[in-house]
Design a protein around this motif. Structure first.
Motif, PDB file in Angstrom:
ATOM      1  N   THR A 129       0.828  -1.206   0.000  1.00  0.00           N
ATOM      2  CA  THR A 129       0.000   0.000   0.000  1.00  0.00           C
ATOM      3  C   THR A 129       0.856   1.248   0.000  1.00  0.00           C
ATOM      4  OG1 THR A 129      -1.447  -1.311   1.387  1.00  0.00           O
ATOM      5  CG2 THR A 129      -2.033   0.999   1.069  1.00  0.00           C
ATOM      6  N   THR A 130       1.833   1.259   0.883  1.00  0.00           N
ATOM      7  CA  THR A 130       2.709   2.434   0.928  1.00  0.00           C
ATOM      8  C   THR A 130       3.454   2.592  -0.380  1.00  0.00           C
ATOM      9  OG1 THR A 130       3.066   1.795   3.215  1.00  0.00           O
ATOM     10  CG2 THR A 130       4.447   3.567   2.336  1.00  0.00           C
ATOM     11  N   MET A 131       3.900   1.479  -0.913  1.00  0.00           N
ATOM     12  CA  MET A 131       4.650   1.537  -2.146  1.00  0.00           C
ATOM     13  C   MET A 131       3.809   2.138  -3.256  1.00  0.00           C
ATOM     14  SD  MET A 131       6.113  -1.594  -4.410  1.00  0.00           S
ATOM     15  CE  MET A 131       4.603  -1.937  -5.269  1.00  0.00           C
ATOM     16  N   VAL A 132       2.586   1.674  -3.345  1.00  0.00           N
ATOM     17  CA  VAL A 132       1.736   2.143  -4.431  1.00  0.00           C
ATOM     18  C   VAL A 132       1.389   3.617  -4.257  1.00  0.00           C
ATOM     19  CG1 VAL A 132      -0.565   1.890  -5.377  1.00  0.00           C
ATOM     20  CG2 VAL A 132       0.842  -0.101  -5.055  1.00  0.00           C
ATOM     21  N   SER A 133       1.155   4.018  -3.025  1.00  0.00           N
ATOM     22  CA  SER A 133       0.834   5.448  -2.874  1.00  0.00           C
ATOM     23  C   SER A 133       2.023   6.311  -3.224  1.00  0.00           C
ATOM     24  CB  SER A 133       0.376   5.833  -1.469  1.00  0.00           C
ATOM     25  OG  SER A 133       0.260   4.760  -0.651  1.00  0.00           O
ATOM     26  N   SER A 134       3.198   5.831  -2.886  1.00  0.00           N
ATOM     27  CA  SER A 134       4.343   6.669  -3.221  1.00  0.00           C
ATOM     28  C   SER A 134       4.578   6.686  -4.727  1.00  0.00           C
ATOM     29  CB  SER A 134       5.598   6.194  -2.485  1.00  0.00           C
ATOM     30  OG  SER A 134       6.121   5.060  -3.103  1.00  0.00           O
ATOM     31  N   LEU A 135       4.243   5.600  -5.370  1.00  0.00           N
ATOM     32  CA  LEU A 135       4.375   5.562  -6.835  1.00  0.00           C
ATOM     33  C   LEU A 135       3.596   6.704  -7.471  1.00  0.00           C
ATOM     34  CD1 LEU A 135       3.968   2.000  -8.384  1.00  0.00           C
ATOM     35  CD2 LEU A 135       5.848   3.578  -8.625  1.00  0.00           C
ATOM     36  N   GLY A 136       2.454   6.903  -6.934  1.00  0.00           N
ATOM     37  CA  GLY A 136       1.621   7.957  -7.507  1.00  0.00           C
ATOM     38  C   GLY A 136       2.258   9.324  -7.352  1.00  0.00           C
ATOM     39  N   ARG A 137       2.955   9.508  -6.237  1.00  0.00           N
ATOM     40  CA  ARG A 137       3.555  10.831  -6.009  1.00  0.00           C
ATOM     41  C   ARG A 137       4.817  11.015  -6.809  1.00  0.00           C
ATOM     42  NH1 ARG A 137       2.341   9.572  -0.781  1.00  0.00           N
ATOM     43  NH2 ARG A 137       4.505   8.938  -0.403  1.00  0.00           N
ATOM     44  N   THR A 138       5.606   9.951  -6.892  1.00  0.00           N
ATOM     45  CA  THR A 138       6.935  10.133  -7.469  1.00  0.00           C
ATOM     46  C   THR A 138       7.016   9.802  -8.946  1.00  0.00           C
ATOM     47  OG1 THR A 138       7.483   7.901  -6.762  1.00  0.00           O
ATOM     48  CG2 THR A 138       8.085   9.704  -5.291  1.00  0.00           C
ATOM     49  N   CYS A 139       6.075   9.085  -9.446  1.00  0.00           N
ATOM     50  CA  CYS A 139       6.154   8.685 -10.854  1.00  0.00           C
ATOM     51  C   CYS A 139       4.844   9.018 -11.547  1.00  0.00           C
ATOM     52  CB  CYS A 139       6.425   7.187 -10.998  1.00  0.00           C
ATOM     53  SG  CYS A 139       7.823   6.629 -10.042  1.00  0.00           S
ATOM     54  N   PRO A 140       4.578  10.255 -11.741  1.00  0.00           N
ATOM     55  CA  PRO A 140       3.265  10.641 -12.255  1.00  0.00           C
ATOM     56  C   PRO A 140       3.013  10.246 -13.699  1.00  0.00           C
ATOM     57  CG  PRO A 140       4.707  12.546 -12.097  1.00  0.00           C
ATOM     58  CD  PRO A 140       5.446  11.406 -11.483  1.00  0.00           C
ATOM     59  N   ARG A 141       4.067   9.866 -14.391  1.00  0.00           N
ATOM     60  CA  ARG A 141       3.870   9.594 -15.802  1.00  0.00           C
ATOM     61  C   ARG A 141       3.628   8.134 -16.122  1.00  0.00           C
ATOM     62  NH1 ARG A 141       8.130  13.284 -18.329  1.00  0.00           N
ATOM     63  NH2 ARG A 141       7.268  15.301 -17.736  1.00  0.00           N
ATOM     64  N   LEU A 142       3.402   7.359 -15.121  1.00  0.00           N
ATOM     65  CA  LEU A 142       3.247   5.926 -15.360  1.00  0.00           C
ATOM     66  C   LEU A 142       2.107   5.624 -16.315  1.00  0.00           C
ATOM     67  CD1 LEU A 142       3.896   4.215 -11.945  1.00  0.00           C
ATOM     68  CD2 LEU A 142       5.040   3.773 -14.097  1.00  0.00           C
ATOM     69  N   GLU A 143       2.390   4.729 -17.245  1.00  0.00           N
ATOM     70  CA  GLU A 143       1.357   4.304 -18.182  1.00  0.00           C
ATOM     71  C   GLU A 143       1.030   2.832 -18.043  1.00  0.00           C
ATOM     72  OE1 GLU A 143       2.958   7.424 -21.532  1.00  0.00           O
ATOM     73  OE2 GLU A 143       2.832   5.293 -22.027  1.00  0.00           O
ATOM     74  N   ASN A 144       2.039   2.064 -17.702  1.00  0.00           N
ATOM     75  CA  ASN A 144       1.826   0.622 -17.587  1.00  0.00           C
ATOM     76  C   ASN A 144       2.255   0.162 -16.210  1.00  0.00           C
ATOM     77  OD1 ASN A 144       1.520   1.025 -20.303  1.00  0.00           O
ATOM     78  ND2 ASN A 144       3.330  -0.119 -20.896  1.00  0.00           N
ATOM     79  N   ILE A 145       1.357  -0.448 -15.512  1.00  0.00           N
ATOM     80  CA  ILE A 145       1.697  -0.978 -14.189  1.00  0.00           C
ATOM     81  C   ILE A 145       1.357  -2.457 -14.149  1.00  0.00           C
ATOM     82  CG2 ILE A 145       1.183  -0.921 -11.728  1.00  0.00           C
ATOM     83  CD1 ILE A 145       0.568   1.930 -11.906  1.00  0.00           C
TER      84      ILE A 145
END
Lengths: 145, 610
Positions: free
Chosen positions: B327-343
């Motif tokens: 959960t923490t990992m995923v929330s931080s992903l949103g903050r630090t990698c805003p350009r993600l297209e494929n997860i």
């Protein structure tokens, strides 16, 4: 129709649409150097005939993948010297497909051979000093466990 | 009789007339590229048009080190200008990545071309060509087997790395050509044998400083010294892949990997298997756009601080007690990698909470989402995904607990964008849900509905298949006691997997674009209740099906074509698959024999022993 003259004076006729598989010939035609005939001093008659066989087949049977594959496989079943001649011709005439085919064939032939065997096939002299040879062998000894 | 001459024809004696041409050559070549030495090693003069009379010192090998000046042997024909100035053709860039045991590949699954790349030579060596000074072939070379540098280059560049290393030992000319090849190499795929030491990889990498893409298949252990070696030898590296095998352990730690990534300013893609020793991971990089890590476990802290990251794939090992805080990992992903297209995240610990964290992350560019193995993902999770990310093109919730109403939600939100839907191992969906999806999603091209548990030993052969045998959970089979029927009519569907759907007993497919159908282990699919109206079908996987079913499939494939040959040849290939030739309808029927023969024959292959 384009007329091609080999190094030993033989003449070959081929359609322009087929001949332009050779980038060299294509450029010559575009630059208007090809009014009467195109001299190819670097390709002898026998080899030129074989090359033309290849490009003719590839022009007419363009969509027949399987047929071309088997044609190609048979095409490269020639002796070493002829194969090298064809490589040189394909290189000079800049025919990508033929160059790919022939070079890949040679690469496949030599990839599993020892150094001595390769020298024998290509008729190459070993011009290394023993020290150089030893160094080369040691450099990659662990690659050949 | 002239004896064999040194190879290749580098020191070429020729008439004086050749000399001025050499200048023209060098100018005419594309400027600005690095070249090897064109000066004779012995006397220092340019090699072209030069005959060297300085004999070699201290040579004990057989004579003719000094090239003879017989004109017959080595005169260089004055080349015609057009022939020599061709640019070398660019090599085909075969960017294929074998699946890192992922559930799916973000590469286009539909493209059948990819499958040919599996299982090929791992030791391939492809590189861009340096522009070379072309030396003209001699007119009377016949029989001597000499090749000019450019042809030799063409041959040598098609050799795998070990053969290329060995080719360097043939003679000096070959050594020099292979050295140039290494220097020009941009891509290297190397298999590192089990007993190899770091020195081996080090020495190989040292030869190719221009390396841009590196792929290592490790059969020996790999640790940070390898990373250091790579960092040192390959300053321009953009893509790095490290694959492990059964015999190798990946000992790289998170700190070491983090340092490596931080130092490499051009690294755009990193893929690594066997990441069980990471411990924690902080990756900071502005250049990284793709990260694939597999076999992760128990990561204390994961931070991806990569603002340009577009694709991330995290495969956790299938351990029940993995302590990673997703959960923490995923929330931080949103903050630090805003350009993600494929997860893509594969973990048994995926749950609704994780999905909520993901949906809160507001990743505007998200197009492909794959959250697999999370049995605690529910229909509520689907609702959350659907409300936050309505532009998904790929959705993979295999192994989750969603039901037909979840599918309903998917069909409500994604009909305009979704082209790939994967719902394998979802025990709570039924064939009506699948049919609904097929009916409501017009852009669908790939659907995977492998529904029931599979035998751990069998692996599907289509590229969709994953090693689901690792899952220990037993799915609820009660609903399969009542057999289900599946009818799908879809104009775009290309790949359909019903692998392991032992609860199906009837199947009717009307899909004109369908290329690949997986019916492995559809044990109860009844031959008389199978109807395939799919003229473009190329492969059918039918391992573990009833024999009569296979026959039915074949006869249905053939019956679509009332072609000239009434006897369609069908032979069984050595691997047990049957190849059935289904003649293709020639669009322009004509009496011309030749045209008919050239019409492409479509083969529908039935795979039985995959």
């Amino acid at each position: 129709m384009i007329v091609l003259n080999s190094s030993d004076g033989a003449t070959f006729e081929v359609e322009e649409s087929v001949a332009v598989q050779s980038q060299t010939i294509k450029h010559m035609i575009e630059d208007n150097c090809a009014d009467t005939s195109i001299p190819l001093p670097n390709v002898n008659g026998v080899t030129l005939a074989r090359v033309l066989e290849y490009i003719k087949k590839h022009a007419e049977a363009k969509d027949d993948e399987e047929g071309l594959k088997s044609f190609d496989a048979e095409f490269v079943k020639v002796d070493q010297a002829s194969l090298f001649e064809i490589i040189l011709a394909a290189n000079y005439l800049d025919i990508k497909g033929l160059l790919d085919l022939t070079c890949q064939t040679v690469a496949d032939q030599i990839k599993d051979l020892t150094v001595e065997e390769v020298r024998a096939i290509f008729n190459i002299m070993n011009d290394f000093t023993p020290e150089e040879e030893a160094k080369l062998r040691n450099d990659h000894a662990w690659a050949f466990e | 009789m002239r004896g064999p001459l040194p190879h290749p024809v580098t020191p070429a004696p020729g008439g004086g007339a050749a000399t001025p041409v050499s200048e023209t050559f060098q100018e005419v070549q594309r400027g600005g590229k690095k070249r090897g030495s064109y000066n004779c090693g012995r006397c220092g003069l340019p090699k072209k048009g030069h005959s060297c009379h300085i004999p070699k010192n201290a040579t004990t090998t057989t004579p003719t080190a000094t090239p003879s000046t017989d004109s017959a042997a080595s005169s260089v024909a004055i080349p015609s200008p057009l022939s020599t100035v061709r640019p070398p053709p660019p090599p085909p860039h075969r960017q294929h990545f074998s699946n890192l045991r992922r559930a799916l590949s973000f590469d286009d699954d539909i493209d059948a071309r990819d499958s040919q790349d599996e299982g090929e030579d791992e030791e391939e060596h492809q590189e861009d060509e340096e522009e070379l000074l072309e030396l003209e072939p001699e007119p009377d070379l016949a029989g001597s087997g000499k090749l000019p540098m450019s042809c030799l280059w063409e041959v040598l560049r098609r050799l795998p790395p070990p053969a290329l290393l060995s080719a360097a030992r043939v003679c000096k000319g070959w050594r020099d050509t292979s050295k140039r090849l290494w220097r020009a190499a941009e891509e290297l795929r190397l298999r590192v044998p089990a007993k190899a030491q770091i020195g081996f990889v080090g020495s190989v990498l040292h030869k190719c400083p221009g390396l841009v893409r590196l792929s290592l298949r490790m059969e020996s252990d790999v640790d940070a010294t390898m990373l250091a070696c790579i960092a040192f030898s390959c300053p321009n590296l953009e893509t790095m892949e490290i694959f492990t095998s059964d015999t190798s352990i990946n000992r790289i730690t998170g700190d070491e990997l983090g340092r490596f990534v931080a130092d490499k300013r051009c690294l755009t893609s990193i893929k690594m298997e066997g990441c069980s020793n990471l411990g924690g991971l902080v990756l900071c990089s502005t250049s990284l756009s793709t990260i694939w890590l597999s076999d992760l476990q128990c990561l204390a802290k994961i931070v991806f601080s990569c603002p340009n990251l577009t694709e991330i794939s995290l495969n956790f090992s299938r351990q029940e007690n993995d302590s990673t805080d997703l959960t923490t990992m995923v929330s931080s992903l949103g903050r630090t990698c805003p350009r993600l297209e494929n997860i893509h995240i594969a973990s048994l610990r995926l749950s609704h909470t994780v999905v909520l964290a993901l949906t809160d992350a507001n990743l505007r560019g998200l197009r492909m989402l794959s959250l697999v193995l999370g049995s605690e993902i529910t229909d509520a999770s689907v609702a959350a995904i659907a409300s936050s990310y309505s532009n998904l093109e790929l959705l993979d919730l295999s192994g989750s607990g969603i039901s037909d109403s979840g599918i309903g939600m998917i069909c409500n939100v994604f009909p305009e964008t979704l082209s790939r839907l994967l719902l394998a191992l979802c025990p709570n969906i039924t064939s009506s849900g699948i049919q609904f999806a097929a009916a409501q999603l017009p852009l669908l091209e790939l659907m995977d509905c492998g529904m029931s548990i599979c035998d751990p030993n069998s692996k599907g052969s289509s590229s969709l298949e994953r090693n689901e045998g690792d899952l220990q959970k037993t799915l609820n089979n009660t609903m399969h006691i009542i057999y289900q029927k599946l009818i799908i009519k879809h104009s775009r569907l290309k790949k359909l997997s019903l692998w392991g759907c032992s609860g199906l007993d009837a199947l009717h497919l009307n899909c004109p674009e369908l290329n690949d159908l997986n019916l492995n282990c559809c044990k109860n699919l009844h031959p008389e209740r199978l109807l395939l109206q799919c003229p473009n079908l190329e492969s059918v996987h039918a391992t573990g099906c009833q024999d009569m079913l296979v026959d039915t499939i074949q006869s249905q494939m053939c019956s679509d074509y009332t072609a000239v040959d009434s006897l369609v040849p069908c032979k069984r290939l050595p691997d047990g698959s049957k190849r059935v030739q289904a003649p293709h309808f020639s669009p322009k029927p004509s009496g011309d024999e030749k045209i008919w023969k050239r019409a492409s024959k479509r083969h529908c292959t039935v795979f039985l022993n995959s």
